[in-house]
Design a protein around this motif. Structure first.
Motif, PDB file in Angstrom:
ATOM      1  N   GLU A 202      52.318 -32.691   3.360  1.00 48.63           N
ATOM      2  CA  GLU A 202      52.889 -33.705   3.046  1.00 48.63           C
ATOM      3  C   GLU A 202      53.891 -34.250   4.298  1.00 48.63           C
ATOM      4  N   ASN A 203      54.693 -33.019   4.831  1.00 43.45           N
ATOM      5  CA  ASN A 203      55.729 -33.598   5.838  1.00 43.45           C
ATOM      6  C   ASN A 203      54.923 -34.112   6.976  1.00 43.45           C
ATOM      7  N   MET A 204      53.765 -33.545   7.452  1.00 41.18           N
ATOM      8  CA  MET A 204      52.921 -33.648   8.841  1.00 41.18           C
ATOM      9  C   MET A 204      52.215 -35.188   8.372  1.00 41.18           C
ATOM     10  N   LEU A 205      51.497 -35.235   7.259  1.00 44.31           N
ATOM     11  CA  LEU A 205      51.185 -36.588   6.949  1.00 44.31           C
ATOM     12  C   LEU A 205      51.899 -37.758   7.238  1.00 44.31           C
ATOM     13  N   ARG A 206      53.026 -37.613   6.728  1.00 49.53           N
ATOM     14  CA  ARG A 206      54.075 -38.742   6.869  1.00 49.53           C
ATOM     15  C   ARG A 206      54.397 -38.737   8.443  1.00 49.53           C
ATOM     16  N   HIS A 207      54.547 -37.778   9.075  1.00 49.15           N
ATOM     17  CA  HIS A 207      54.921 -37.814  10.565  1.00 49.15           C
ATOM     18  C   HIS A 207      53.605 -38.421  11.450  1.00 49.15           C
ATOM     19  N   PHE A 208      52.392 -38.533  10.768  1.00 55.14           N
ATOM     20  CA  PHE A 208      51.508 -39.280  11.547  1.00 55.14           C
ATOM     21  C   PHE A 208      51.182 -40.590  10.587  1.00 55.14           C
ATOM     22  N   ARG A 213      53.836 -39.946  -1.463  1.00 51.56           N
ATOM     23  CA  ARG A 213      55.054 -39.822  -2.401  1.00 51.56           C
ATOM     24  C   ARG A 213      55.298 -38.495  -3.135  1.00 51.56           C
ATOM     25  N   VAL A 214      56.295 -38.069  -3.349  1.00 45.89           N
ATOM     26  CA  VAL A 214      56.335 -36.685  -4.039  1.00 45.89           C
ATOM     27  C   VAL A 214      57.667 -37.160  -5.437  1.00 45.89           C
ATOM     28  N   ASP A 215      56.997 -36.771  -6.575  1.00 49.85           N
ATOM     29  CA  ASP A 215      57.804 -37.144  -7.747  1.00 49.85           C
ATOM     30  C   ASP A 215      57.650 -35.810  -8.551  1.00 49.85           C
ATOM     31  N   GLU A 216      58.831 -35.647  -9.351  1.00 48.86           N
ATOM     32  CA  GLU A 216      59.081 -34.575 -10.104  1.00 48.86           C
ATOM     33  C   GLU A 216      58.646 -35.142 -11.575  1.00 48.86           C
ATOM     34  N   THR A 217      57.720 -34.374 -12.211  1.00 45.93           N
ATOM     35  CA  THR A 217      57.194 -34.926 -13.569  1.00 45.93           C
ATOM     36  C   THR A 217      57.318 -33.625 -14.449  1.00 45.93           C
ATOM     37  N   PRO A 218      57.235 -33.981 -15.927  1.00 44.39           N
ATOM     38  CA  PRO A 218      57.332 -32.968 -16.628  1.00 44.39           C
ATOM     39  C   PRO A 218      56.140 -31.875 -16.484  1.00 44.39           C
ATOM     40  N   GLU A 219      54.900 -32.227 -15.709  1.00 46.78           N
ATOM     41  CA  GLU A 219      54.074 -31.238 -15.452  1.00 46.78           C
ATOM     42  C   GLU A 219      54.220 -30.606 -14.291  1.00 46.78           C
ATOM     43  N   GLY A 220      55.176 -31.022 -13.526  1.00 47.25           N
ATOM     44  CA  GLY A 220      55.356 -30.325 -12.097  1.00 47.25           C
ATOM     45  C   GLY A 220      55.616 -31.412 -11.140  1.00 47.25           C
ATOM     46  N   ARG A 221      55.654 -30.796  -9.838  1.00 40.23           N
ATOM     47  CA  ARG A 221      55.926 -31.732  -8.637  1.00 40.23           C
ATOM     48  C   ARG A 221      54.708 -32.344  -8.350  1.00 40.23           C
ATOM     49  N   LYS A 222      54.591 -33.691  -8.066  1.00 38.69           N
ATOM     50  CA  LYS A 222      53.349 -34.349  -7.969  1.00 38.69           C
ATOM     51  C   LYS A 222      53.419 -35.052  -6.514  1.00 38.69           C
ATOM     52  N   ALA A 223      52.490 -34.649  -6.034  1.00 40.67           N
ATOM     53  CA  ALA A 223      52.357 -35.537  -4.350  1.00 40.67           C
ATOM     54  C   ALA A 223      51.077 -36.349  -4.669  1.00 40.67           C
ATOM     55  N   THR A 224      51.333 -37.529  -4.201  1.00 35.55           N
ATOM     56  CA  THR A 224      50.533 -38.512  -4.245  1.00 35.55           C
ATOM     57  C   THR A 224      50.139 -39.140  -2.643  1.00 35.55           C
ATOM     58  N   LEU A 225      48.905 -39.438  -2.284  1.00 33.67           N
ATOM     59  CA  LEU A 225      48.630 -39.916  -0.817  1.00 33.67           C
ATOM     60  C   LEU A 225      47.781 -41.070  -1.065  1.00 33.67           C
ATOM     61  N   VAL A 226      48.304 -42.123  -0.403  1.00 38.89           N
ATOM     62  CA  VAL A 226      47.674 -43.287  -0.432  1.00 38.89           C
ATOM     63  C   VAL A 226      46.586 -43.290   0.706  1.00 38.89           C
ATOM     64  N   GLY A 227      45.274 -43.470   0.113  1.00 38.25           N
ATOM     65  CA  GLY A 227      44.189 -43.277   0.944  1.00 38.25           C
ATOM     66  C   GLY A 227      43.788 -44.264   1.972  1.00 38.25           C
ATOM     67  N   GLN A 228      42.945 -43.888   3.042  1.00 41.34           N
ATOM     68  CA  GLN A 228      42.389 -44.669   4.162  1.00 41.34           C
ATOM     69  C   GLN A 228      43.585 -45.185   4.964  1.00 41.34           C
ATOM     70  N   PRO A 229      44.843 -44.251   5.298  1.00 45.85           N
ATOM     71  CA  PRO A 229      45.614 -44.961   6.319  1.00 45.85           C
ATOM     72  C   PRO A 229      45.068 -44.726   7.592  1.00 45.85           C
ATOM     73  N   VAL A 230      46.061 -45.584   8.395  1.00 46.49           N
ATOM     74  CA  VAL A 230      45.522 -45.569   9.732  1.00 46.49           C
ATOM     75  C   VAL A 230      46.784 -44.591  10.446  1.00 46.49           C
ATOM     76  N   LEU A 231      46.110 -43.091  10.712  1.00 45.44           N
ATOM     77  CA  LEU A 231      47.006 -42.105  11.444  1.00 45.44           C
ATOM     78  C   LEU A 231      47.010 -42.520  12.789  1.00 45.44           C
ATOM     79  N   LYS A 232      48.402 -42.287  13.312  1.00 41.87           N
ATOM     80  CA  LYS A 232      48.449 -42.682  14.675  1.00 41.87           C
ATOM     81  C   LYS A 232      49.004 -41.533  15.350  1.00 41.87           C
ATOM     82  N   ALA A 233      48.723 -40.972  16.629  1.00 41.35           N
ATOM     83  CA  ALA A 233      49.062 -39.936  17.376  1.00 41.35           C
ATOM     84  C   ALA A 233      50.512 -39.747  17.366  1.00 41.35           C
TER      85      ALA A 233
END
Length: 444
Positions: A202-208, A213-233
């Motif tokens: 999660e940290n490195m995806l943001r870095h690129f 998004r990371v949310d605390e839910t009743p089921e546990g920690r939920k990490a959500t990625l928005v697909g097809q981003p343009v990753l930049k060096a």
């Protein structure tokens, strides 16, 4: 196959000096992968140049990324863009790299080609079904040996489907594989984990440049990625690997009179459980010069010998130190009183059955060890076990290194039948430890 490289560790005097351990393996793998998917050139400083990470570099080259090493040790990666990987001409041989295998399965799953993956005998024995199950829900197909083992074929999909997946067992590798498949998938891909695991992905995806998004839910920690981003060096400075730092840190804790510094250690709270556990046992570990490098907390660790006592290490800490239980058990064998390591089921499916390696190896050395379900109970006497045995490494680098550390305090030497696997994660281990005062040597 390789020729065995036996090593013997003998009782050492007080340790002193300052060392820097190799770069974090988890971050090194991800830096190469994300750099290979980003547009532009990513420069990586401090990359771990162990066999596992070099296998990742070779795999990314085979799928179209440009990966080179400068003479000064800096690595340069020119990426192909999200969705731009190409079908490799030959099977990807990942050696002993379980992390690389599982993360690459995720990357490949959302590409419209087929890739074949294999590895050494240890990796071929490890279960991959926990990764294939969610990736098949996203549209990929897999052909594997029985029980989901390598060699296997990943048949990627041209039309991946986003999912929300709840991890049945806490695993940063499975979480990361799903999120990496989500990179080339439209919509949002989510992973819910009942127990938080290391969050380097999660940290490195943001870095690129990705949105995570990371949310605390009743089921546990939920990490959500928005697909097809343009990753930049994005340049990456790799901190010292806390899993590797655990070995000199434990040595400093158990060898009387020691006072050492391990510089530049990554202290991500989801990775630093071993240091908290050692402090629970009375260890003297101080964080000096705390700082942030590459989005990760880093500090120099000053370790001074102090008598250790038993402690109960809770199961919820396991995800933050799953690779460090072996060397922590060495410390527990030197402590006074009972140490209970709880919730170790995951150790049974690592490079080897590490729970058995703790029980069998320490018992052979003269320690009192009991396994009760998924818990390991070590009854220390306040003095180190006697040693005087040969330990079978079972192609597991952490078994080899852990017992070489224990040999620094046992009355009789401890011999490792084959230390060659150490190069997968900690090249130069024996020389670096010896620079502090350990006595690790090859047989004459």
């Amino acid at each position: 196959m390789h020729a065995p490289r036996p090593l013997t560790s003998r009782k050492a005097g007080a340790l002193s000096g300052t060392i820097r351990v190799p770069g974090d393996k988890s971050i090194s793998h991800r830096a190469l992968m994300f750099g290979g998917l980003a547009l532009g050139e990513t420069r990586i400083t401090g990359l771990l140049e162990g066999e596992d990470v070099l296998a990742t570099a070779a795999a990314m080259r085979a799928m179209g990324a440009t990966v080179t090493r400068d003479g000064d040790g800096q690595w340069r990666v020119t990426g192909v863009g999200v969705g731009g990987l190409s079908e490799p001409d030959a099977p990807l041989d990942l050696g002993n790299a379980g992390t690389a295998t599982r993360l690459l399965m995720g990357l490949i799953a959302a590409h419209p080609f087929t890739a074949f993956m294999t590895g050494d005998a240890s990796l071929r024995s490890r279960p991959m079904a926990r990764v294939t199950v969610p990736l098949e829900q996203m549209g990929a197909r897999f052909v594997t040996r029985s029980k989901g083992r390598l060699p296997l074929a990943v048949i990627g999909t041209a039309t991946p489907t986003p999912i929300s997946y709840t991890l049945p067992v806490a695993s940063a590798q499975v979480k990361s594989a799903v999120l990496l498949a989500g990179l080339n998938t439209p919509g949002e891909t989510s992973v819910i984990e009942p127990e938080p695991t290391r969050d380097h992905t999660e940290n490195m995806l943001r870095h690129f440049g990705a949105t995570v998004r990371v949310d605390e839910t009743p089921e546990g920690r939920k990490a959500t990625l928005v697909g097809q981003p343009v990753l930049k060096a994005a340049d990456v400075v790799v901190p010292g690997d806390p899993s590797s730092a655990a070995f000199p840190v434990v040595a400093g804790c158990i060898v009387p009179g020691s006072d050492i510094i391990v510089a530049g250690v990554g202290l991500n709270p989801l990775r630093a459980g071993v240091f908290a556990s050692l402090r629970d046992m009375g260890a003297s570990i101080d964080e000096v010069n705390p700082r942030v490098e590459g989005g990760e907390p880093v500090a120099d660790l000053r370790v001074r010998y102090a008598p250790l006592h038993g402690a109960e290490i809770p199961a919820h800490r396991a995800p933050s130190m799953i690779d460090e239980y072996l060397v922590l058990a060495m410390a527990a064998a030197c402590a006074s009183g009972r140490t209970i390591l709880r919730g170790l089921s995951e150790l049974r499916v690592k490079e080897s059955d590490r729970l058995a390696a703790i029980a069998e190896g320490l018992t052979a050395c003269g320690a009192i060890v009991t396994v009760a379900g998924d818990d390991c109970i070590i009854d220390g006497t306040g003095t180190p076990p006697k040693g005087g045995v040969t330990i079978g490494a079972k192609l597991d680098h952490r078994i080899a290194m852990s017992y070489l550390i224990l040999g620094a305090v046992t009355e009789q030497p401890i011999r490792i039948d084959d230390a060659a696997p150490v190069d997968t994660s900690f090249p130069g281990f024996a020389d670096l430890m010896n620079s502090l005062g350990l006595k690790i040597a090859a047989e004459a």
